[in-house]
Design a protein around this motif. Structure first.
Motif, PDB file in Angstrom:
ATOM      1  N   SER A  63      45.434  47.530  37.080  1.00  0.00           N
ATOM      2  CA  SER A  63      44.739  46.275  36.814  1.00  0.00           C
ATOM      3  C   SER A  63      43.329  46.331  37.376  1.00  0.00           C
ATOM      4  O   SER A  63      43.022  47.108  38.287  1.00  0.00           O
ATOM      5  CB  SER A  63      45.488  45.089  37.436  1.00  0.00           C
ATOM      6  OG  SER A  63      45.369  45.101  38.851  1.00  0.00           O
ATOM      7  N   GLN A  65      41.994  43.923  39.062  1.00  0.00           N
ATOM      8  CA  GLN A  65      42.043  43.315  40.384  1.00  0.00           C
ATOM      9  C   GLN A  65      42.428  44.335  41.455  1.00  0.00           C
ATOM     10  O   GLN A  65      41.907  44.300  42.572  1.00  0.00           O
ATOM     11  CB  GLN A  65      43.035  42.143  40.378  1.00  0.00           C
ATOM     12  CG  GLN A  65      42.603  40.966  39.512  1.00  0.00           C
ATOM     13  CD  GLN A  65      42.738  41.210  38.013  1.00  0.00           C
ATOM     14  OE1 GLN A  65      43.540  42.041  37.581  1.00  0.00           O
ATOM     15  NE2 GLN A  65      41.957  40.485  37.223  1.00  0.00           N
ATOM     16  N   ASN A  81      40.201  48.875  29.592  1.00  0.00           N
ATOM     17  CA  ASN A  81      41.184  49.951  29.426  1.00  0.00           C
ATOM     18  C   ASN A  81      40.524  51.105  28.696  1.00  0.00           C
ATOM     19  O   ASN A  81      39.650  50.919  27.856  1.00  0.00           O
ATOM     20  CB  ASN A  81      42.412  49.459  28.664  1.00  0.00           C
ATOM     21  CG  ASN A  81      42.073  48.829  27.329  1.00  0.00           C
ATOM     22  OD1 ASN A  81      41.405  47.803  27.282  1.00  0.00           O
ATOM     23  ND2 ASN A  81      42.518  49.440  26.231  1.00  0.00           N
ATOM     24  N   ARG A 222      41.589  45.080  26.811  1.00  0.00           N
ATOM     25  CA  ARG A 222      41.207  44.054  27.772  1.00  0.00           C
ATOM     26  C   ARG A 222      39.843  44.384  28.381  1.00  0.00           C
ATOM     27  O   ARG A 222      39.462  45.552  28.497  1.00  0.00           O
ATOM     28  CB  ARG A 222      42.258  43.918  28.876  1.00  0.00           C
ATOM     29  CG  ARG A 222      43.596  43.430  28.328  1.00  0.00           C
ATOM     30  CD  ARG A 222      44.425  42.733  29.358  1.00  0.00           C
ATOM     31  NE  ARG A 222      44.987  43.609  30.348  1.00  0.00           N
ATOM     32  CZ  ARG A 222      46.059  44.379  30.162  1.00  0.00           C
ATOM     33  NH1 ARG A 222      46.640  44.414  28.974  1.00  0.00           N
ATOM     34  NH2 ARG A 222      46.541  45.112  31.131  1.00  0.00           N
ATOM     35  N   HIS A 224      36.964  43.301  31.617  1.00  0.00           N
ATOM     36  CA  HIS A 224      36.586  42.634  32.864  1.00  0.00           C
ATOM     37  C   HIS A 224      35.071  42.552  32.856  1.00  0.00           C
ATOM     38  O   HIS A 224      34.381  43.571  32.922  1.00  0.00           O
ATOM     39  CB  HIS A 224      37.080  43.450  34.060  1.00  0.00           C
ATOM     40  CG  HIS A 224      36.697  42.883  35.389  1.00  0.00           C
ATOM     41  ND1 HIS A 224      37.272  41.748  35.913  1.00  0.00           N
ATOM     42  CD2 HIS A 224      35.801  43.325  36.324  1.00  0.00           C
ATOM     43  CE1 HIS A 224      36.748  41.502  37.118  1.00  0.00           C
ATOM     44  NE2 HIS A 224      35.853  42.431  37.379  1.00  0.00           N
ATOM     45  N   SER A 231      37.777  37.866  32.714  1.00  0.00           N
ATOM     46  CA  SER A 231      38.596  38.968  33.213  1.00  0.00           C
ATOM     47  C   SER A 231      39.975  38.840  32.579  1.00  0.00           C
ATOM     48  O   SER A 231      40.796  38.021  32.998  1.00  0.00           O
ATOM     49  CB  SER A 231      38.702  38.946  34.742  1.00  0.00           C
ATOM     50  OG  SER A 231      39.369  40.095  35.224  1.00  0.00           O
ATOM     51  N   PHE A 233      43.813  39.555  31.507  1.00  0.00           N
ATOM     52  CA  PHE A 233      44.955  40.098  32.235  1.00  0.00           C
ATOM     53  C   PHE A 233      46.171  40.135  31.329  1.00  0.00           C
ATOM     54  O   PHE A 233      46.177  39.573  30.234  1.00  0.00           O
ATOM     55  CB  PHE A 233      45.224  39.295  33.512  1.00  0.00           C
ATOM     56  CG  PHE A 233      45.536  37.835  33.285  1.00  0.00           C
ATOM     57  CD1 PHE A 233      46.838  37.400  33.118  1.00  0.00           C
ATOM     58  CD2 PHE A 233      44.510  36.890  33.249  1.00  0.00           C
ATOM     59  CE1 PHE A 233      47.132  36.055  32.921  1.00  0.00           C
ATOM     60  CE2 PHE A 233      44.790  35.537  33.052  1.00  0.00           C
ATOM     61  CZ  PHE A 233      46.098  35.123  32.891  1.00  0.00           C
ATOM     62  N   ALA A 236      50.463  45.782  32.894  1.00  0.00           N
ATOM     63  CA  ALA A 236      49.734  46.817  33.631  1.00  0.00           C
ATOM     64  C   ALA A 236      49.202  47.876  32.676  1.00  0.00           C
ATOM     65  O   ALA A 236      49.856  48.245  31.692  1.00  0.00           O
ATOM     66  CB  ALA A 236      50.648  47.459  34.675  1.00  0.00           C
TER      67      ALA A 236
END
Length: 254
Positions: A63, A65, A81, A222, A224, A231, A233, A236
């Motif tokens: 992730s 984060q 990703n 995804r 960020h 961001s 989410f 995983a």
């Protein structure tokens, strides 16, 4: 409809990212042929561009984060990703991290988008970042600090992948990266609504004027981009690409 509200309408999870004072965002929203995309442009010679898979303990980040939590005095100013992965989140294709090979180069055709040849490798060197078609990568054996293989290629020497159809009905949220031949410019793109391969590849070729571009993934795509307050989410991830930049550790949450 704004890109953010379009994502919400599709049921894609996003969170408000913590703003990073004093740091310019490398990302912006653009429109091309009536469709919305978010692009993040990176200078490989000046920005700390890396791939992230395993942490210092050998565990998988998974992730944005987790990367931020492990980055003492630094934070991600951009990430997405970066390549297809197995259910255990290990890379499907070639993967290098800090010059160490985690997965070998895969040159044969296979099922799914990854095996839709030609596919390619995103190679981050000392001061450059290049998308290189797989067989060319094998022949050139470039020096890469980080590398991730994915597929299909979106743009090859200025041409769209030969299997992309203008009238395709297969649409997904998609993300990928395009580079100049010299590797002095890398632009990461994510669609803000489902798009076809032909539409997605056209952004790199026609809107961004990039001769080489590589598909990272769809559905799990995804982004960020804290400078945009975004961001994403969800489940995983496997490989992640991002830019780290120093931050003021006295900021809230720092």
């Amino acid at each position: 409809m704004t890109p953010r509200s379009a994502l919400a309408a599709l049921g894609l999870a996003t969170a408000c990212a913590l703003p990073l004072p004093g740091l310019a965002s490398p990302c912006e929203d653009i429109a091309h042929e009536g469709l919305s995309y978010t692009i993040c442009e990176v200078d490989p010679a000046a920005d700390d561009l890396r791939l992230f898979l395993t942490d210092d303990d050998g565990g998988l980040y998974g992730s944005f984060q987790a990367i931020d939590r492990a980055a003492s005095g630094e934070a991600l100013v951009f990430a997405m990703n970066a390549g297809m992965y197995h259910p255990d989140r290990r890379p499907v294709g070639h993967y290098l991290e800090e010059g160490k090979e985690v997965m070998r180069l895969v040159t044969n055709a296979g099922p799914g988008n990854f095996g839709m040849l030609p596919n390619g490798v995103f190679c981050i060197g000392g001061a450059s970042a290049r998308v290189i078609e797989t067989l060319r990568y094998e022949a050139e054996a470039p020096e890469c600090r980080y590398a991730t293989q994915s597929g299909p290629m979106l743009v090859i020497d200025g041409d769209l992948h030969p299997r992309f159809l203008p009238d395709s009905t297969s649409r997904h949220i998609r993300n990928g990266v395009g580079t100049t031949e010299a590797g002095d410019r890398a632009v990461f793109v994510i669609a803000n609504q489902p798009v076809t391969f032909h539409e997605f590849g056209s952004v790199f070729r026609d809107a961004l004027d990039l001769p080489q571009a590589l598909y990272f993934d769809g559905n799990v795509s995804r982004l960020h981009a804290p400078g945009l307050g975004r961001s994403d989410f969800g489940f995983a991830m496997g490989p992640i690409v991002g830019v780290l930049s120093p931050v003021d550790e006295t900021r809230p949450g720092g």
